[in-house]
Each structure stands twice: as C-alpha cells, then as structure tokens.
Design a protein around this motif. Structure first.
Motif, PDB file in Angstrom:
ATOM      1  N   ARG A  35       0.830  -1.194   0.000  1.00  0.00           N
ATOM      2  CA  ARG A  35       0.000   0.000   0.000  1.00  0.00           C
ATOM      3  C   ARG A  35       0.872   1.255   0.000  1.00  0.00           C
ATOM      4  O   ARG A  35       0.555   2.251  -0.657  1.00  0.00           O
TER       5      ARG A  35
ATOM      6  N   THR B 230       2.266   1.787  -3.474  1.00  0.00           N
ATOM      7  CA  THR B 230       1.246   2.376  -4.337  1.00  0.00           C
ATOM      8  C   THR B 230       1.035   3.851  -4.020  1.00  0.00           C
ATOM      9  O   THR B 230       0.883   4.687  -4.926  1.00  0.00           O
ATOM     10  N   TYR B 231       1.032   4.174  -2.732  1.00  0.00           N
ATOM     11  CA  TYR B 231       0.869   5.560  -2.298  1.00  0.00           C
ATOM     12  C   TYR B 231       1.984   6.441  -2.862  1.00  0.00           C
ATOM     13  O   TYR B 231       1.725   7.526  -3.391  1.00  0.00           O
ATOM     14  N   ASN B 232       3.228   5.981  -2.750  1.00  0.00           N
ATOM     15  CA  ASN B 232       4.370   6.756  -3.247  1.00  0.00           C
ATOM     16  C   ASN B 232       4.325   6.928  -4.765  1.00  0.00           C
ATOM     17  O   ASN B 232       4.727   7.969  -5.293  1.00  0.00           O
ATOM     18  N   ARG B 233       3.834   5.912  -5.454  1.00  0.00           N
ATOM     19  CA  ARG B 233       3.791   5.946  -6.921  1.00  0.00           C
ATOM     20  C   ARG B 233       2.614   6.755  -7.447  1.00  0.00           C
ATOM     21  O   ARG B 233       2.784   7.631  -8.304  1.00  0.00           O
ATOM     22  N   ASP B 234       1.416   6.473  -6.935  1.00  0.00           N
ATOM     23  CA  ASP B 234       0.206   7.043  -7.526  1.00  0.00           C
ATOM     24  C   ASP B 234      -0.249   8.358  -6.899  1.00  0.00           C
ATOM     25  O   ASP B 234      -0.803   9.214  -7.599  1.00  0.00           O
ATOM     26  N   GLU B 235      -0.025   8.526  -5.586  1.00  0.00           N
ATOM     27  CA  GLU B 235      -0.474   9.751  -4.932  1.00  0.00           C
ATOM     28  C   GLU B 235       0.637  10.779  -4.796  1.00  0.00           C
ATOM     29  O   GLU B 235       0.424  11.969  -4.986  1.00  0.00           O
ATOM     30  N   ARG B 236       1.847  10.318  -4.449  1.00  0.00           N
ATOM     31  CA  ARG B 236       2.970  11.235  -4.305  1.00  0.00           C
ATOM     32  C   ARG B 236       3.681  11.494  -5.632  1.00  0.00           C
ATOM     33  O   ARG B 236       4.419  12.463  -5.753  1.00  0.00           O
ATOM     34  N   ASN B 237       3.467  10.603  -6.607  1.00  0.00           N
ATOM     35  CA  ASN B 237       4.120  10.733  -7.931  1.00  0.00           C
ATOM     36  C   ASN B 237       5.644  10.835  -7.810  1.00  0.00           C
ATOM     37  O   ASN B 237       6.288  11.629  -8.514  1.00  0.00           O
TER      38      ASN B 237
ATOM     39  N   ARG C  63      11.502   5.954  -5.150  1.00  0.00           N
ATOM     40  CA  ARG C  63      10.741   4.806  -4.652  1.00  0.00           C
ATOM     41  C   ARG C  63      11.643   3.596  -4.438  1.00  0.00           C
ATOM     42  O   ARG C  63      11.482   2.835  -3.464  1.00  0.00           O
TER      43      ARG C  63
END
Length: 306
Positions: A57, A60-67, A73
């Motif tokens: 999770r 995913t947070y670092n990739r999709d929300e934090r970009n 990452r």
C-alpha cells in the motif's frame, strides 16, 4: 504485543549507530526513510501489522499519490529492506518473514549525472570573494570540493594533520573506515594557505579540525558540520543565480571530468572512495564516454568537409 512501530524504529536507530557496514550519511538516510513509512502507517501500531500488505500500500501511495520518481521509490524500498532485516533477526519481534521479499523494485531510467559548467563554478567562487574569515574559508571549501571530489562530511572530518601542504594532498576518511590520499592543485593550495592564515587569528583553542565554524557547537567543538557545508553551498549558489547546485553535484562534476579526461574507472574508485565495480562509477563512466564521443564527432566536423 511485540512492540510498536515507533519502538522498533528507535531500536533500529540504536542498532545503526553501532554498525560499521555503512557510512554515517547512509545510516541517517535509512533511519529517516523508515521513519517516513512508520509515520504514514502509524507509529502506535504493532510492528506485526506493518506486513507485506502495508508495504505494498505504501509503494502504491508513493507511486500514484505522491508521484515520486522510480529512483526515490527504489531507495525507500532499500531502506525498508534493511529495517526489516533487522526486525526479522530479532526473534521476539513476531515478524518471521521480510515483507519486502518478492516486491519488485522500480528501475529508474538512466539519466546522465548533472554537471556544473566551469562558468557556474566561477560564479559560485565569486560569491566568496573577499578577505574575511568566512570568505577565505568558503573559498577554500569550494575549491577543495571541486579539486578532490570529497563528500562534504568527509571534508568536514579532515584535521589539520591530514593536510600535506608540501605534496599538496589531503588524507580523507571515507565509507567503511578506509583512508585515501587525494591530490589538489595550485589554486586550491593558495586558497588553503590564505584560509589557514585567517584561521590562525581565530580564538578556537586547540581545535584539530581543518574547517571551523564561527561559533562552537553545544559540545564545545568548532568543527564545521556537513550540514553547515551544505547550507553554505546552497546559500552561495542562490546568490550566484544557481538554485540547482548542491555539494554532491560538485562531486558528480569532479567524477565526470576525471573520466572524461582519461582517468580509468579504477582510478575514480580509488580517489573517490567507491567499492570496486561500483554501479555509480559505471554511471559516471557511461556519461564521460558519451561526452568523449561527442567531442570526437565535433573534431571530425564531417559536414564541414563538403
């Protein structure tokens, strides 16, 4: 309950403090990045809840929300990998398998190292022009970084006795507790001489450090810190109109220039304090080879022959 995430994070800090397998800067990075994950997940939660599902999770947070970039990452996962290796090794943690195992690490796109042009380095030096103690010190620091490629914390660890002014070389303690001798040029020698004259007029007692601050730290030492060097370079870079300049970028430039002018990757490993076969050195090597190829192409001037 086998301990909260915050408690294990603190124990990891203590374990890092006494290990010699990685350098001080890497220890700080590991501890800081693990802290990011724990604050995101919940410091008060039991360590057993921070399982693979939690880590995925976070990925995913670092990739999709934090970009965040793939490189960032990837680095964060490496930090968590080391943290969980420690936790799993402790039998009373309740964590029997490393949650990072089996997670695919992002592969960043290979970008050439960022290099500081000579004109920009001159502009940086111009901001330290003058005869004050701080100007003399900062000029000597900038020239030492440019000439030797040392890491800022390595440079701050240099003592007066480590400088061989007769042979124009400095002894540096690098990662893994290994010393190396790095030569420096005539202009750096002159800047160092002027700085040492200014340093000799300071009331700093028997302080052994080569580079000293204007005020002592809480322990009574005048030794300039790595963060002090970072802040100085950033401040002077902004004054010179170079906001994207920092100390490690000077090291990138030094490594690139060395290889672009005929040094071998083994030469760079020895002078820069990298382990044999370092991927970082190969990265610099690829960039320098590209520049040599462009220079040869320009010299050929194929189109101008027609």
């Amino acid at each position: 309950m086998t301990g909260t995430c915050a408690e294990w994070h603190e124990e990891y800090r203590l374990a890092l403090k006494h290990t010699e397998r990685i350098g001080e800067e890497t220890k700080e990075s590991y501890y800081k990045e693990v802290g990011r994950f724990i604050r995101w997940w919940g410091p008060e939660k039991d360590i057993e809840t921070a399982d693979k599902t939690a880590v995925l999770r976070y990925v995913t947070y670092n990739r999709d929300e934090r970009n965040l970039t793939a490189a960032t990452r990837r680095m964060r996962l490496f930090c968590l990998l080391d943290f969980y290796r420690y936790v799993c090794k402790e039998e009373d943690s309740g964590v029997t398998g490393n949650p990072i195992d089996g997670i695919e690490f992002p592969v960043p796109k290979q970008q050439p190292p960022e290099i500081i042009p000579d004109d920009d380095l001159v502009a940086l030096l111009d901001t330290a022009a003058g005869s004050s103690f701080v100007a003399r010190r900062d000029t000597a620091i900038i020239r030492m970084l440019v000439d030797t490629g040392t890491r800022r914390k390595e440079l701050c660890g240099v003592d007066l006795v480590d400088v061989d002014r007769g042979h124009q070389q400095v002894k540096v303690l690098g990662k893994g507790g290994l010393f190396r001798l790095i030569p420096y040029g005539a202009k750096t020698a002159l800047a160092l001489q002027k700085y040492l004259r200014a340093r000799g007029q300071r009331q700093i007692g028997s302080e052994p450090a080569l580079f000293v601050a204007t005020r002592p730290n809480p322990r009574g030492s005048f030794r300039l810190s790595g963060s002090g060097v970072y802040e100085m370079i950033k401040r002077r870079a902004e004054r010179a109109g170079l906001p994207d300049t920092w100390p490690h970028k000077v090291r990138h430039t030094w490594a690139h220039d060395l290889l672009a002018n005929g040094a071998s990757e083994q030469d760079l490993e020895r002078l820069g304090g990298w382990a044999p076969g370092s991927m970082m050195v190969k990265w610099y090597g690829s960039s320098a080879a590209d520049e040599r190829a462009r220079d040869r192409h320009r010299a050929l001037a194929r189109g101008d022959r027609l």
